[in-house]
Design an enzyme around this catalytic site. Structure first.
Site, PDB file in Angstrom:
ATOM      1  CG  ASP A  53     -54.170  20.395 -22.815  1.00 31.02           C
ATOM      2  OD1 ASP A  53     -53.081  19.919 -22.437  1.00 31.02           O
ATOM      3  OD2 ASP A  53     -54.638  20.199 -23.955  1.00 31.02           O
ATOM      4  CB  SER A  54     -51.424  18.221 -18.155  1.00 29.16           C
ATOM      5  OG  SER A  54     -50.662  19.374 -17.862  1.00 29.16           O
ATOM      6  CG  ASP A  92     -51.445  23.336 -23.491  1.00 26.40           C
ATOM      7  OD1 ASP A  92     -50.663  23.579 -24.435  1.00 26.40           O
ATOM      8  OD2 ASP A  92     -51.282  22.382 -22.708  1.00 26.40           O
ATOM      9  CE  LYS A 122     -47.812  22.775 -24.742  1.00 23.86           C
ATOM     10  NZ  LYS A 122     -48.767  21.682 -25.046  1.00 23.86           N
ATOM     11  CD  GLU A 124     -52.056  18.466 -27.760  1.00 20.40           C
ATOM     12  OE1 GLU A 124     -52.647  17.532 -28.358  1.00 20.40           O
ATOM     13  OE2 GLU A 124     -51.979  18.527 -26.518  1.00 20.40           O
ATOM     14  CD  GLU A 191     -46.641  14.572 -24.364  1.00 23.28           C
ATOM     15  OE1 GLU A 191     -47.137  15.676 -24.678  1.00 23.28           O
ATOM     16  OE2 GLU A 191     -47.137  13.820 -23.510  1.00 23.28           O
TER      17      GLU A 191
HETATM   18  O1  KIV Z   1     -50.429  19.976 -20.979  1.00 26.06           O
HETATM   19  C1  KIV Z   1     -49.253  19.680 -20.722  1.00 26.06           C
HETATM   20  O2  KIV Z   1     -48.852  19.474 -19.572  1.00 26.06           O
HETATM   21  C2  KIV Z   1     -48.322  19.539 -21.842  1.00 26.06           C
HETATM   22  C3  KIV Z   1     -46.959  19.020 -21.532  1.00 26.06           C
HETATM   23  C4  KIV Z   1     -47.019  17.550 -21.416  1.00 26.06           C
HETATM   24  C5  KIV Z   1     -45.962  19.443 -22.535  1.00 26.06           C
HETATM   25  O3  KIV Z   1     -48.658  19.824 -22.942  1.00 26.06           O
END
Ligand code: KIV
Length: 273
Positions: A53-54, A92, A122, A124, A191
């Site tokens: 989600d980055s 994510d 993924k 969080e 992280e």
């Molecule tokens: O969204 C992302 O890029 C991440 C990484 C920083 C692990 O979750």
């Protein structure tokens, strides 16, 4: 074995991740958000591609990961899946798509899996979301956990500083990691925490712990692709190693193109019909 130390050309599965840990082999993971770069990353032999989600920061220019939506994550993940033949593709779940209750989380998880064809999701969090994690796993969807600095909670922290530096937060992180493993997660990203703590967690768990800013004592590493390619001059956290200076290469190439167009040096006779 390829020049990039890839000794197995089979599609990477969640089971393979656990085998790699058992064999003491490190896992290499990078983000990708689009077809062109994901294809190069996959061809180089990366084990795991994270459709992070980055993308909210890197692709859309937002200051946090919070605004990205399920629809937008699906758009990115579909492009990455189309480009990938070997890597495990992890997507994510974005902020707001799984935190409210397990049923809504499972419905969004099913939708992302159905529409993207990715291999794993993924999420969080630890104890706070464990019922949702279990529900999604019960449906048959593999989950990678994410502990330590959790960018979706950045407004709660109020800082991007290293997490779990005090004993209470470190204890909670260890307990959350065990909870996620017991629930059936296939791996955990940790992280920006002290290397000693991440190493301890990796040694206590049988599932892989993949670090970002968590030292080398874990089972693998993940970085944001554009960061490690040096595409953002303004982002230089201590944990980031730049493997290229693409910002310079791209600026130079674009600059040369501008010069050639203005000087009528492009296109030349060979480049026209
Ligand atoms: O969204 C992302 O890029 C991440 C990484 C920083 C692990 O979750």
């Amino acid at each position: 074995m390829s020049k990039y130390l890839v000794d197995d050309t089979r599609k990477v599965t969640t089971l393979r991740l656990k085998e790699l840990k058992k064999q003491g082999k490190k896992i290499a993971m990078l983000t990708s958000y689009d077809f062109t770069l994901a294809k190069l990353v996959d061809e180089a032999g990366i084990d795991v591609i994270l459709v992070g989600d980055s993308a909210s920061n890197v692709i859309a220019g937002n200051s946090t990961t919070l605004p990205i939506t399920v629809d937008q994550m699906i758009y990115h993940a579909k492009a990455v899946v189309r480009a990938t033949s070997r890597a495990l593709v992890v997507c994510d779940m974005p902020f707001g798509s799984y935190q409210v209750n397990p049923t809504e989380g499972a419905m969004n998880a099913i939708r992302i899996m159905k529409e993207t064809g990715c291999d794993c999701l993924k999420l969080e969090g630890g104890a706070e979301i464990i019922d949702t994690v279990k529900k999604i796993l019960d449906v048959g969807i593999p989950i990678m956990g994410h502990l330590g600095l959790r960018p979706q909670s950045i407004n709660k922290y109020g800082t991007f500083a290293v997490r779990a530096q005090d004993e209470e937060e470190a204890r909670k992180l260890i307990s959350d990691a065990h909870l996620l493993e017991e629930a059936g997660c296939c791996a955990i990203v940790i992280e920006k925490v002290p290397a000693k703590l991440a190493t301890q967690v990796a040694s206590e768990l049988s599932i892989p712990v993949i670090g970002i800013g968590a030292g080398h004592g874990v089972d693998g590493q993940v970085l944001v692709l554009q960061d490690m390619l040096g595409m953002d001059r303004g982002f230089s956290p201590k944990f980031l190693r730049r493997y290229a200076d693409l910002s310079r290469i791209i600026t130079d190439a674009v600059g040369q193109y501008i010069i050639d167009v203005k000087n009528v040096a492009f296109p030349n006779d060979q480049e026209e019909y």
